[in-house]
Write a protein that holds these residues in place. Structure first.
Motif, PDB file in Angstrom:
ATOM      1  N   LYS A 136       7.744  26.069  39.687  1.00  0.00           N
ATOM      2  CA  LYS A 136       7.316  24.761  39.901  1.00  0.00           C
ATOM      3  C   LYS A 136       7.781  24.112  40.921  1.00  0.00           C
ATOM      4  CE  LYS A 136       5.016  20.974  38.814  1.00  0.00           C
ATOM      5  NZ  LYS A 136       3.614  20.713  39.052  1.00  0.00           N
ATOM      6  N   VAL A 137       9.250  24.167  40.982  1.00  0.00           N
ATOM      7  CA  VAL A 137       9.707  23.639  42.302  1.00  0.00           C
ATOM      8  C   VAL A 137       9.327  24.063  43.497  1.00  0.00           C
ATOM      9  CG1 VAL A 137      11.994  23.182  43.322  1.00  0.00           C
ATOM     10  CG2 VAL A 137      11.985  23.048  40.758  1.00  0.00           C
ATOM     11  N   LEU A 138       9.087  25.625  43.619  1.00  0.00           N
ATOM     12  CA  LEU A 138       8.763  26.182  44.973  1.00  0.00           C
ATOM     13  C   LEU A 138       7.462  25.607  45.282  1.00  0.00           C
ATOM     14  CD1 LEU A 138      10.729  29.627  44.363  1.00  0.00           C
ATOM     15  CD2 LEU A 138      11.206  27.754  45.948  1.00  0.00           C
ATOM     16  N   SER A 139       6.471  25.826  44.455  1.00  0.00           N
ATOM     17  CA  SER A 139       5.238  25.601  44.628  1.00  0.00           C
ATOM     18  C   SER A 139       4.701  24.179  44.868  1.00  0.00           C
ATOM     19  CB  SER A 139       4.305  26.029  43.510  1.00  0.00           C
ATOM     20  OG  SER A 139       4.648  25.389  42.340  1.00  0.00           O
ATOM     21  N   THR A 140       5.608  23.332  44.703  1.00  0.00           N
ATOM     22  CA  THR A 140       5.218  21.678  45.043  1.00  0.00           C
ATOM     23  C   THR A 140       6.137  21.234  46.093  1.00  0.00           C
ATOM     24  OG1 THR A 140       6.901  21.258  42.907  1.00  0.00           O
ATOM     25  CG2 THR A 140       4.434  21.345  42.641  1.00  0.00           C
ATOM     26  N   LEU A 141       7.230  21.811  46.876  1.00  0.00           N
ATOM     27  CA  LEU A 141       8.181  21.379  47.487  1.00  0.00           C
ATOM     28  C   LEU A 141       7.200  21.044  48.851  1.00  0.00           C
ATOM     29  CD1 LEU A 141      11.353  23.267  47.662  1.00  0.00           C
ATOM     30  CD2 LEU A 141      10.799  20.982  46.714  1.00  0.00           C
ATOM     31  N   TYR A 145      10.101  22.302  53.835  1.00  0.00           N
ATOM     32  CA  TYR A 145      10.939  23.001  53.280  1.00  0.00           C
ATOM     33  C   TYR A 145      10.558  24.571  53.439  1.00  0.00           C
ATOM     34  CZ  TYR A 145      13.348  19.241  50.959  1.00  0.00           C
ATOM     35  OH  TYR A 145      13.901  17.764  50.503  1.00  0.00           O
ATOM     36  N   GLU A 146       9.501  24.548  54.046  1.00  0.00           N
ATOM     37  CA  GLU A 146       8.719  25.788  54.116  1.00  0.00           C
ATOM     38  C   GLU A 146       9.586  26.979  54.815  1.00  0.00           C
ATOM     39  OE1 GLU A 146       5.663  28.531  52.905  1.00  0.00           O
ATOM     40  OE2 GLU A 146       5.735  26.159  52.734  1.00  0.00           O
ATOM     41  N   ALA A 147      10.262  26.696  55.961  1.00  0.00           N
ATOM     42  CA  ALA A 147      11.021  27.676  56.666  1.00  0.00           C
ATOM     43  C   ALA A 147      12.150  28.023  55.715  1.00  0.00           C
ATOM     44  CB  ALA A 147      11.623  27.104  57.812  1.00  0.00           C
ATOM     45  N   LYS A 148      12.724  27.338  54.887  1.00  0.00           N
ATOM     46  CA  LYS A 148      13.789  27.671  54.108  1.00  0.00           C
ATOM     47  C   LYS A 148      13.387  28.471  52.811  1.00  0.00           C
ATOM     48  CE  LYS A 148      18.417  27.658  52.705  1.00  0.00           C
ATOM     49  NZ  LYS A 148      19.049  28.212  53.566  1.00  0.00           N
ATOM     50  N   ILE A 149      12.160  28.064  52.413  1.00  0.00           N
ATOM     51  CA  ILE A 149      11.756  29.193  51.272  1.00  0.00           C
ATOM     52  C   ILE A 149      11.279  30.408  51.819  1.00  0.00           C
ATOM     53  CG2 ILE A 149       9.585  29.339  49.965  1.00  0.00           C
ATOM     54  CD1 ILE A 149       9.280  26.297  49.683  1.00  0.00           C
ATOM     55  N   SER A 150      10.643  30.631  53.106  1.00  0.00           N
ATOM     56  CA  SER A 150      10.285  31.927  53.782  1.00  0.00           C
ATOM     57  C   SER A 150      11.629  32.661  53.800  1.00  0.00           C
ATOM     58  CB  SER A 150       9.738  31.689  55.039  1.00  0.00           C
ATOM     59  OG  SER A 150       8.407  30.787  54.831  1.00  0.00           O
ATOM     60  N   GLY A 154      12.493  36.321  52.028  1.00  0.00           N
ATOM     61  CA  GLY A 154      13.089  37.515  52.677  1.00  0.00           C
ATOM     62  C   GLY A 154      14.288  37.923  52.177  1.00  0.00           C
ATOM     63  N   SER A 155      15.166  37.389  51.875  1.00  0.00           N
ATOM     64  CA  SER A 155      16.828  37.830  51.618  1.00  0.00           C
ATOM     65  C   SER A 155      16.776  38.012  50.126  1.00  0.00           C
ATOM     66  CB  SER A 155      17.628  36.504  51.957  1.00  0.00           C
ATOM     67  OG  SER A 155      17.442  35.328  51.190  1.00  0.00           O
ATOM     68  N   ARG A 156      16.123  37.636  49.148  1.00  0.00           N
ATOM     69  CA  ARG A 156      16.390  37.668  47.725  1.00  0.00           C
ATOM     70  C   ARG A 156      15.103  37.617  47.098  1.00  0.00           C
ATOM     71  NH1 ARG A 156      20.783  34.304  44.814  1.00  0.00           N
ATOM     72  NH2 ARG A 156      19.617  35.326  43.077  1.00  0.00           N
ATOM     73  N   ASP A 157      14.917  37.982  45.910  1.00  0.00           N
ATOM     74  CA  ASP A 157      13.856  37.814  44.793  1.00  0.00           C
ATOM     75  C   ASP A 157      13.995  36.426  44.275  1.00  0.00           C
ATOM     76  OD1 ASP A 157      11.847  38.185  43.440  1.00  0.00           O
ATOM     77  OD2 ASP A 157      12.632  39.549  42.001  1.00  0.00           O
ATOM     78  N   THR A 169      20.700  25.113  47.071  1.00  0.00           N
ATOM     79  CA  THR A 169      20.477  25.645  48.587  1.00  0.00           C
ATOM     80  C   THR A 169      19.541  24.553  49.356  1.00  0.00           C
ATOM     81  OG1 THR A 169      20.454  27.984  47.388  1.00  0.00           O
ATOM     82  CG2 THR A 169      19.177  27.452  49.435  1.00  0.00           C
ATOM     83  N   PHE A 170      18.651  24.016  48.732  1.00  0.00           N
ATOM     84  CA  PHE A 170      18.014  22.849  49.329  1.00  0.00           C
ATOM     85  C   PHE A 170      18.640  21.760  49.623  1.00  0.00           C
ATOM     86  CE2 PHE A 170      14.319  25.632  47.442  1.00  0.00           C
ATOM     87  CZ  PHE A 170      13.773  26.069  48.567  1.00  0.00           C
ATOM     88  N   TYR A 171      19.529  21.508  48.674  1.00  0.00           N
ATOM     89  CA  TYR A 171      20.466  20.100  48.776  1.00  0.00           C
ATOM     90  C   TYR A 171      21.319  20.450  50.153  1.00  0.00           C
ATOM     91  CZ  TYR A 171      23.646  16.501  47.723  1.00  0.00           C
ATOM     92  OH  TYR A 171      24.612  15.348  47.851  1.00  0.00           O
ATOM     93  N   ALA A 172      21.808  21.555  50.411  1.00  0.00           N
ATOM     94  CA  ALA A 172      22.792  21.635  51.427  1.00  0.00           C
ATOM     95  C   ALA A 172      21.621  21.617  52.894  1.00  0.00           C
ATOM     96  CB  ALA A 172      23.087  23.046  51.616  1.00  0.00           C
ATOM     97  N   GLN A 173      20.475  21.997  52.862  1.00  0.00           N
ATOM     98  CA  GLN A 173      19.593  21.724  53.931  1.00  0.00           C
ATOM     99  C   GLN A 173      19.191  20.320  54.185  1.00  0.00           C
ATOM    100  OE1 GLN A 173      15.742  23.605  53.504  1.00  0.00           O
ATOM    101  NE2 GLN A 173      14.941  22.987  55.437  1.00  0.00           N
ATOM    102  N   GLU A 174      19.145  19.545  53.003  1.00  0.00           N
ATOM    103  CA  GLU A 174      19.000  18.153  53.142  1.00  0.00           C
ATOM    104  C   GLU A 174      20.091  17.547  53.816  1.00  0.00           C
ATOM    105  OE1 GLU A 174      18.116  16.985  49.274  1.00  0.00           O
ATOM    106  OE2 GLU A 174      15.808  17.104  49.298  1.00  0.00           O
ATOM    107  N   GLN A 175      21.242  17.832  53.353  1.00  0.00           N
ATOM    108  CA  GLN A 175      22.604  17.143  53.986  1.00  0.00           C
ATOM    109  C   GLN A 175      22.618  17.308  55.449  1.00  0.00           C
ATOM    110  OE1 GLN A 175      25.687  18.957  51.525  1.00  0.00           O
ATOM    111  NE2 GLN A 175      25.859  16.778  50.599  1.00  0.00           N
ATOM    112  N   ARG A 176      22.319  18.654  55.939  1.00  0.00           N
ATOM    113  CA  ARG A 176      22.354  19.103  57.599  1.00  0.00           C
ATOM    114  C   ARG A 176      21.264  18.184  58.084  1.00  0.00           C
ATOM    115  NH1 ARG A 176      22.926  24.502  55.547  1.00  0.00           N
ATOM    116  NH2 ARG A 176      20.670  24.842  55.715  1.00  0.00           N
ATOM    117  N   ARG A 177      20.047  17.892  57.463  1.00  0.00           N
ATOM    118  CA  ARG A 177      19.093  17.284  58.102  1.00  0.00           C
ATOM    119  C   ARG A 177      19.423  15.782  58.210  1.00  0.00           C
ATOM    120  NH1 ARG A 177      15.018  18.555  54.935  1.00  0.00           N
ATOM    121  NH2 ARG A 177      14.219  20.167  56.400  1.00  0.00           N
ATOM    122  N   ALA A 178      19.830  15.183  57.136  1.00  0.00           N
ATOM    123  CA  ALA A 178      20.413  13.759  57.194  1.00  0.00           C
ATOM    124  C   ALA A 178      21.591  13.463  58.335  1.00  0.00           C
ATOM    125  CB  ALA A 178      21.031  13.370  55.857  1.00  0.00           C
TER     126      ALA A 178
END
Length: 286
Positions: A136-141, A145-150, A154-157, A169-178
């Motif tokens: 649900k989280v992945l399908s509604t982001l 966040y598309e690049a991080k999901i891709s 590719g790296s894991r299941d 994982t996504f929280y770290a990306q948000e911190q870098r963007r902020a």
């Protein structure tokens, strides 16, 4: 409430709600003690339930004679009947499917909203798998966040990843963007501050350059001595009562004296003429 009763080993009494078997003839001391403990468990469980609820709820279960009646009354009060539970489950499932991440939300805030709905569903007795929450989280982001999901795919299941790991994982990306956005805002603010300071300085120079003179502001009529604007009559350089300090003549001041602009040769020639006349007179006397 269930956990509290389990901690005192009283939950089985609530479920069974049966009277303990009577003592046999010639019981031992251990059997008497065990029988007494089994009989008092019902009263202990009823005491726990009555002490843990509020006064409003207590008035609804105080008339119950058995522990089972009191527990069923609590279930009906907080969970409703089976028909009501099904309707609540249907509404919660529909709400879960319609959940979407808001624009101003972070991933953690969105996950908290999802878990609040999931916990309500689980409390009604329905099993809810964590893999379904991750899906649900992945399908509604949102698209950002598309690049991080891709890259994660590719790296894991993603089917085996836990919800906590996914959110971190996504929280770290948000911190870098902020942090990048803050740096960009600071640089933009500095540029605007420089532009504003230069604009203010230019305006100040232009203001002082175009600022009217005090005399021109005070006098807007023609001077009757020189027929010009910009000064009062008493400060005119060509007024009749003015005396030049250079040529000792009236009608002008020293600043506009025409004799002042002559070279110093005239003064020296006059001096030489006076000296020559004085020498001639002395020769004549001799």
């Amino acid at each position: 409430m269930k956990t509290y009763l389990q901690a005192f080993n009283l939950w089985e009494v609530v479920n069974t709600d049966t009277e303990p078997a009577p003592l046999r003839a010639n019981p031992t001391v251990a059997q008497i003690r065990q029988h007494a403990d089994e009989r008092t468990k019902r009263h202990k469980a009823m005491s726990c339930i009555q002490n843990c609820v509020s006064d409003v709820i207590f008035t609804k279960i105080m008339a119950c004679k058995t522990l089972k009646q009191a527990w069923d009354k609590l279930k009906e009060e907080f969970q409703g009947t089976e028909r009501t539970k099904k309707q609540q489950l249907l509404n919660l499932r529909r709400y879960f499917e319609n959940l979407k991440m808001r624009k101003e939300e972070t991933v953690k805030q969105y996950a908290d909203r999802i878990m609040a709905v999931v916990n309500s569903i689980r409390l009604l007795g329905e099993h809810f798998d964590e893999a379904r929450i991750v899906e649900k989280v992945l399908s509604t982001l949102p698209e950002r966040y598309e690049a991080k999901i891709s890259s994660s795919e590719g790296s894991r299941d993603l089917a085996s990843i836990s919800l906590t790991e996914l959110i971190n994982t996504f929280y770290a990306q948000e911190q870098r963007r902020a942090s990048r956005a803050e740096d960009h805002q600071e640089s933009a603010f500095q540029v605007k501050a420089k532009e504003a300071s230069s604009t203010n300085a230019h305006k100040g120079k232009k203001f002082w350059k175009n600022r009217p003179k005090p005399d021109a502001a005070r006098s807007s009529e023609l001077c009757r001595h020189c027929n010009r604007l910009g000064h009062p009559e008493e400060r005119c350089w060509f007024r009749p009562d003015a005396i030049c300090q250079h040529c000792k003549k009236k009608g002008h001041v020293e600043r506009v004296c025409k004799n002042k602009s002559r070279p110093k040769q005239v003064h020296s020639q006059q001096k030489n003429e006076v000296v020559r006349v004085a020498e001639d007179n002395s020769d004549h006397e001799k």
